[in-house]
Motif scaffolding. Structure first.
Motif, PDB file in Angstrom:
ATOM      1  N   TYR A   1      14.312   3.891  -7.242  1.00  0.00           N
ATOM      2  CA  TYR A   1      15.401   4.434  -6.421  1.00  0.00           C
ATOM      3  C   TYR A   1      16.548   4.909  -7.303  1.00  0.00           C
ATOM      4  N   ALA A   2      16.868   4.099  -8.322  1.00  0.00           N
ATOM      5  CA  ALA A   2      17.982   4.452  -9.216  1.00  0.00           C
ATOM      6  C   ALA A   2      17.692   5.775  -9.910  1.00  0.00           C
ATOM      7  N   LEU A   3      16.446   5.958 -10.313  1.00  0.00           N
ATOM      8  CA  LEU A   3      16.059   7.171 -11.038  1.00  0.00           C
ATOM      9  C   LEU A   3      16.115   8.383 -10.119  1.00  0.00           C
TER      10      LEU A   3
ATOM     11  N   ARG B   1      -2.407   4.145 -11.848  1.00  0.00           N
ATOM     12  CA  ARG B   1      -0.974   3.934 -11.978  1.00  0.00           C
ATOM     13  C   ARG B   1      -0.540   3.895 -13.426  1.00  0.00           C
ATOM     14  N   LEU B   2       0.723   4.233 -13.605  1.00  0.00           N
ATOM     15  CA  LEU B   2       1.251   4.253 -14.951  1.00  0.00           C
ATOM     16  C   LEU B   2       1.648   2.838 -15.375  1.00  0.00           C
ATOM     17  N   MET B   3       2.305   2.142 -14.462  1.00  0.00           N
ATOM     18  CA  MET B   3       2.751   0.792 -14.787  1.00  0.00           C
ATOM     19  C   MET B   3       1.986  -0.207 -13.916  1.00  0.00           C
ATOM     20  N   ARG B   4       1.966  -1.430 -14.366  1.00  0.00           N
ATOM     21  CA  ARG B   4       1.176  -2.413 -13.660  1.00  0.00           C
ATOM     22  C   ARG B   4       1.936  -3.120 -12.540  1.00  0.00           C
ATOM     23  N   SER B   5       3.177  -3.498 -12.867  1.00  0.00           N
ATOM     24  CA  SER B   5       3.851  -4.390 -11.925  1.00  0.00           C
ATOM     25  C   SER B   5       4.413  -3.637 -10.724  1.00  0.00           C
ATOM     26  N   ARG B   6       4.689  -4.349  -9.662  1.00  0.00           N
ATOM     27  CA  ARG B   6       5.327  -3.749  -8.499  1.00  0.00           C
ATOM     28  C   ARG B   6       6.339  -4.754  -7.948  1.00  0.00           C
ATOM     29  N   THR B   7       7.282  -5.083  -8.798  1.00  0.00           N
ATOM     30  CA  THR B   7       8.282  -6.059  -8.383  1.00  0.00           C
ATOM     31  C   THR B   7       9.436  -5.331  -7.685  1.00  0.00           C
ATOM     32  N   ARG B   8      10.287  -6.129  -7.080  1.00  0.00           N
ATOM     33  CA  ARG B   8      11.480  -5.592  -6.413  1.00  0.00           C
ATOM     34  C   ARG B   8      12.305  -4.776  -7.426  1.00  0.00           C
ATOM     35  N   GLU B   9      12.361  -5.298  -8.643  1.00  0.00           N
ATOM     36  CA  GLU B   9      13.119  -4.625  -9.701  1.00  0.00           C
ATOM     37  C   GLU B   9      12.548  -3.239  -9.998  1.00  0.00           C
ATOM     38  N   ASP B  10      11.199  -3.177 -10.026  1.00  0.00           N
ATOM     39  CA  ASP B  10      10.541  -1.889 -10.285  1.00  0.00           C
ATOM     40  C   ASP B  10      10.934  -0.871  -9.229  1.00  0.00           C
TER      41      ASP B  10
ATOM     42  N   THR C   1      19.524   6.842 -15.671  1.00  0.00           N
ATOM     43  CA  THR C   1      18.491   6.690 -16.683  1.00  0.00           C
ATOM     44  C   THR C   1      18.074   5.226 -16.654  1.00  0.00           C
ATOM     45  N   ILE C   2      16.799   4.999 -16.537  1.00  0.00           N
ATOM     46  CA  ILE C   2      16.389   3.610 -16.471  1.00  0.00           C
ATOM     47  C   ILE C   2      15.668   3.204 -17.750  1.00  0.00           C
ATOM     48  N   GLU C   3      15.871   1.976 -18.106  1.00  0.00           N
ATOM     49  CA  GLU C   3      15.251   1.459 -19.322  1.00  0.00           C
ATOM     50  C   GLU C   3      14.671   0.105 -19.003  1.00  0.00           C
ATOM     51  N   ALA C   4      13.481  -0.161 -19.452  1.00  0.00           N
ATOM     52  CA  ALA C   4      12.890  -1.462 -19.170  1.00  0.00           C
ATOM     53  C   ALA C   4      11.681  -1.677 -20.075  1.00  0.00           C
TER      54      ALA C   4
ATOM     55  N   GLU D   1       0.846  -1.203   0.000  1.00  0.00           N
ATOM     56  CA  GLU D   1       0.000   0.000   0.000  1.00  0.00           C
ATOM     57  C   GLU D   1       0.882   1.255   0.000  1.00  0.00           C
ATOM     58  N   GLU D   2       2.064   1.143   0.641  1.00  0.00           N
ATOM     59  CA  GLU D   2       2.996   2.272   0.670  1.00  0.00           C
ATOM     60  C   GLU D   2       3.565   2.511  -0.728  1.00  0.00           C
ATOM     61  N   PHE D   3       3.836   1.409  -1.421  1.00  0.00           N
ATOM     62  CA  PHE D   3       4.367   1.528  -2.779  1.00  0.00           C
ATOM     63  C   PHE D   3       3.320   2.193  -3.672  1.00  0.00           C
ATOM     64  N   ASP D   4       2.060   1.775  -3.471  1.00  0.00           N
ATOM     65  CA  ASP D   4       0.989   2.381  -4.265  1.00  0.00           C
ATOM     66  C   ASP D   4       0.907   3.884  -3.988  1.00  0.00           C
ATOM     67  N   ARG D   5       1.079   4.231  -2.714  1.00  0.00           N
ATOM     68  CA  ARG D   5       1.010   5.641  -2.325  1.00  0.00           C
ATOM     69  C   ARG D   5       2.160   6.409  -3.013  1.00  0.00           C
ATOM     70  N   CYS D   6       3.300   5.752  -2.999  1.00  0.00           N
ATOM     71  CA  CYS D   6       4.505   6.332  -3.580  1.00  0.00           C
ATOM     72  C   CYS D   6       4.315   6.577  -5.079  1.00  0.00           C
ATOM     73  N   VAL D   7       3.835   5.577  -5.765  1.00  0.00           N
ATOM     74  CA  VAL D   7       3.617   5.703  -7.214  1.00  0.00           C
ATOM     75  C   VAL D   7       2.469   6.669  -7.492  1.00  0.00           C
TER      76      VAL D   7
END
Ligand code: ADP
Length: 669
Positions: free
Chosen positions: A369-371, A355-364, A377-380, A319-325
């Motif tokens: 954070y990287a951005l 939301r803009l993107m669907r997934s919420r994986t660790r990678e996402d 610059t992130i690419e995926a 839910e925090e991630f959702d808030r963040c996004v």
């Protein structure tokens, strides 16, 4: 020597005053003594007036006043002392005359002294004024009502190095020659104009100074008017303001440069903003400008909450991630983005919730954070739910861009790869289709080859069966020969059924009986099977197998078919070769790359024009040929990891050779 004169003059004056004072006292004493003790009736008291004159020389007004009172008193004392009881009109008259003389003299002296004092005060003040005028760091000047200068303070000379008279020359207008040549004519005009206007004024000009350089002056002047209002003269001051003026000019120049720079920079920024905008708007890549300030804050909070492990914390608190996004704001979108999102227009897209993107994986999360924190610059690739309910696969890149007021903005570029993926799928499907078609073609070829391959054993069966029948029909029947013929029938029938089995196996996805084989033995058995063709072609077959060869791994029947094909071709190629020379030599030998079988004939050889097409399907030079034998042979050999090649012999004919890799280990079948 002026310095020596000063003190001498002073002491001389003091001495004169001292003598005068002494003389005054002596005279007063003498007059009093004579008047009192001589008994001589006279108007001697009048001489007191002389005492006053001496007093005036000796001292100032006070001295005169004191001397008048003292002398008057002495005259009265003498009169009383000498005339007590004998006062008459005569002596009283003399006393009065003396007193009047004293008073008149005192009055005259006092008025003269006062006049003298005023004069010297005036001279002093004029002197002071002159000193002041010459000491102030300005040029003081005076001009006639028409503007012609009549007075210049000594500062003029100090500044210009020219005598004052030079400045006053040319009827009081020579000073104008000292102005800067560029400003002289305007200076004359302006001077005339200002004087004519008759108001206090100020103006600025450069003046040539002693060293030839020019310094800025501020000239200010006021008219002095008579009671009638008429201008009597002009009084003015010229102040050297060169430093201030230059500083001011420098500041002005700096300001102008700064202003120009600011204008230039602004224009440049505007240009680059326009460029950016037009690149943004015109791009075929979907672009979004996002405000990610809220995301950055939420990520920082999560890092704190997770004791440094923000990703872990957000994984544990979706839910925090959702808030963040959810803190992400879309600020702008280009036409391509509006299209990609399937939005009605830009406003509709900007107003889009969710939301803009669907997934919420660790990678996402790591990417966020990287951005935000490392400005990477992130690419995926991601799946993007768009506004018409579809999910579009996009390849996206995000990088932070400069933003006003310390906010974080990001630019997102997105390419719809759904189409690309679909094309990829189509390509795969097409490839599969092609493979299927290929298989079908191969099967077609196979069916052709079945006919081709069965032709030989069935022909042999028929011949041997007829031979066996003939042996049996004999009287007595030759049972032995019939038996051998029937054994060959059995062998060829077995081979035919093997061919059919293998073909069937290939049809049901080609399961082969791959096993380690003794290639020499396979060659010998294959040559035995073409006995009929060899005989029919009146051809000798010589098989040479090197000893101790390693086994190869292959399907026995397929390999037999290959050898058989190559031997039959060799026999056919020698149809024009003289009968005695029709020999096919089959060498089986070992080498670095495995075991090699060389089938050499003395036939026609291969036309160099054909050599590259020999292994193509349906290439044949024979009237009834099908042209698929060599193609199948090569495919078969290659399928066992080997190679099949051909070369023309130096003398006559051609040599087909194939090599199969040696198989290490395993029993030979
Ligand atoms: P087909 O025998 O039905 O023609 P192949 O694929 O077996 O089909 O052979 C193709 C062609 O290769 C033949 O038509 C022939 O021209 C040539 N060829 C094959 N073997 C030899 C050989 N030993 N000497 C000369 N030409 C050959």
């Amino acid at each position: 020597m002026p310095r020596a004169e000063g003190p001498t003059a002073m002491s001389r004056g003091r001495f004169a005053r001292f003598i005068s004072a002494g003389a005054a006292f002596a005279l007063a004493a003498a007059v009093f003594a004579f008047d009192t003790f001589s008994g001589y009736e006279s108007a001697i008291a009048v001489l007191y007036a002389l005492v006053l004159v001496l007093g005036a020389v000796a001292g100032g007004r006070l001295f005169v006043l004191a001397a008048a009172i003292v002398c008057g008193s002495l005259a009265i004392v003498s009169f009383l002392a000498t005339h007590v009881g004998a006062i008459d009109a005569g002596n009283t008259g003399r006393l009065l005359v003396a007193l009047v003389a004293i008073a008149l003299t005192a009055a005259l002296l006092l008025s003269r002294l006062s006049l003298h004092q005023t004069r010297s005060a005036l001279a002093d003040s004029e002197q002071n004024l002159r000193i002041m005028a010459d000491t102030v760091p300005q040029i003081l000047w005076q001009a006639l009502p028409d503007g012609r200068i009549v007075y210049l303070s000594r500062r003029w000379t100090q500044m210009t190095g020219a005598p004052i008279a030079d400045g006053l020359a040319a009827d009081g207008l020579a000073f104008l020659d000292w102005f800067h040549p560029e400003e002289r004519s305007t200076a004359i005009e302006q001077w005339t104009e200002l004087i004519r206007e008759g108001e206090p004024f100020e103006f600025y000009r450069r003046l040539r100074v002693a060293d030839g350089s020019y310094r800025w002056l501020q000239l200010s002047a006021s008219p002095l008017r008579a009671e009638t209002g008429e201008i009597v003269k002009w009084a003015g001051v010229a102040t050297d303001i060169d430093e201030e003026m230059r500083a001011q000019l420098a500041v002005r120049a700096t300001n102008q440069t700064l202003e120009a720079r600011v204008a230039e920079r602004t224009a440049e920024l505007a240009r680059s903003e326009r460029r950016y905008r037009s690149a943004f708007e015109q791009s075929h890549v979907a672009m979004l400008e996002l405000d990610i300030t809220g995301v950055a804050e939420a990520l920082a909070d999560a890092r704190v909450a997770g004791n440094g492990d923000g990703t872990g914390y957000l994984m544990a608190h979706p839910e925090e991630f959702d808030r963040c996004v959810g803190a992400l704001r879309m600020l702008d979108a280009n036409r391509a983005a509006v299209q990609l999102f399937g939005a009605r227009d830009r406003e509709a897209l900007l107003a889009r919730k969710g939301r803009l993107m669907r997934s919420r994986t660790r990678e996402d999360i790591d990417r966020y954070y990287a951005l935000v924190e490392r400005r990477e610059t992130i690419e995926a690739e991601a799946e993007l739910p768009v506004m018409d309910g579809r999910v579009v696969k996009v390849l996206f890149g995000v990088s932070q861009i400069a933003a006003p007021d310390g906010r974080c903005h990001a630019l997102v570029g997105m390419v719809d790869v759904t189409a690309r993926d679909r094309a990829q799928e189509l390509l795969l499907a097409a490839q599969e289709e092609l493979a299927r078609a290929n298989r079908a073609a191969t099967l077609g070829a196979l069916s052709a080859s079945i006919a081709h391959e069965l032709n030989q054993p069935i022909g042999a069966v028929m011949m041997d069966a007829q031979t066996a029948a003939r042996w049996l029909e004999r009287d007595p029947p030759d049972l032995g020969s019939a038996k051998r013929a029937l054994a060959r029938v059995a062998g060829n029938a077995e081979r035919a059924s093997g061919i059919l089995r293998r073909t069937r196996e290939q049809l049901v996805k080609g399961r082969r009986a791959v096993a380690p084989l003794d290639l020499g033995e396979v060659v010998r058995s294959a040559v035995a099977l073409v006995d009929r063709e060899l005989k029919g072609g009146r051809t000798q077959a010589e098989v040479r197998v090197a000893p101790g060869l390693p086994p190869v791994e292959a399907d026995r029947i397929e390999l037999q078919q290959v050898i058989l094909n190559l031997v039959v071709n060799a026999v056919q190629a020698m149809c024009d070769t003289p009968v005695g020379e029709r020999v096919v030599t089959i060498d089986v030998a070992g080498g670095e790359r495995g075991v090699t079988v060389e089938i050499e004939d003395r036939g026609s050889g291969i036309d160099p024009e054909h050599i590259n097409r020999l292994f193509d399907a349906f290439f044949t030079t024979k009237p009834g040929g099908m042209g698929i034998g060599l193609q199948i042979c090569r495919a078969t050999i290659e399928s066992f990891g080997g190679t099949l090649d051909v070369r023309n012999n130096e003398t006559a004919g051609a040599t087909f050779s194939f090599t199969l890799p040696a198989h290490d280990g395993g029993d030979v079948r």
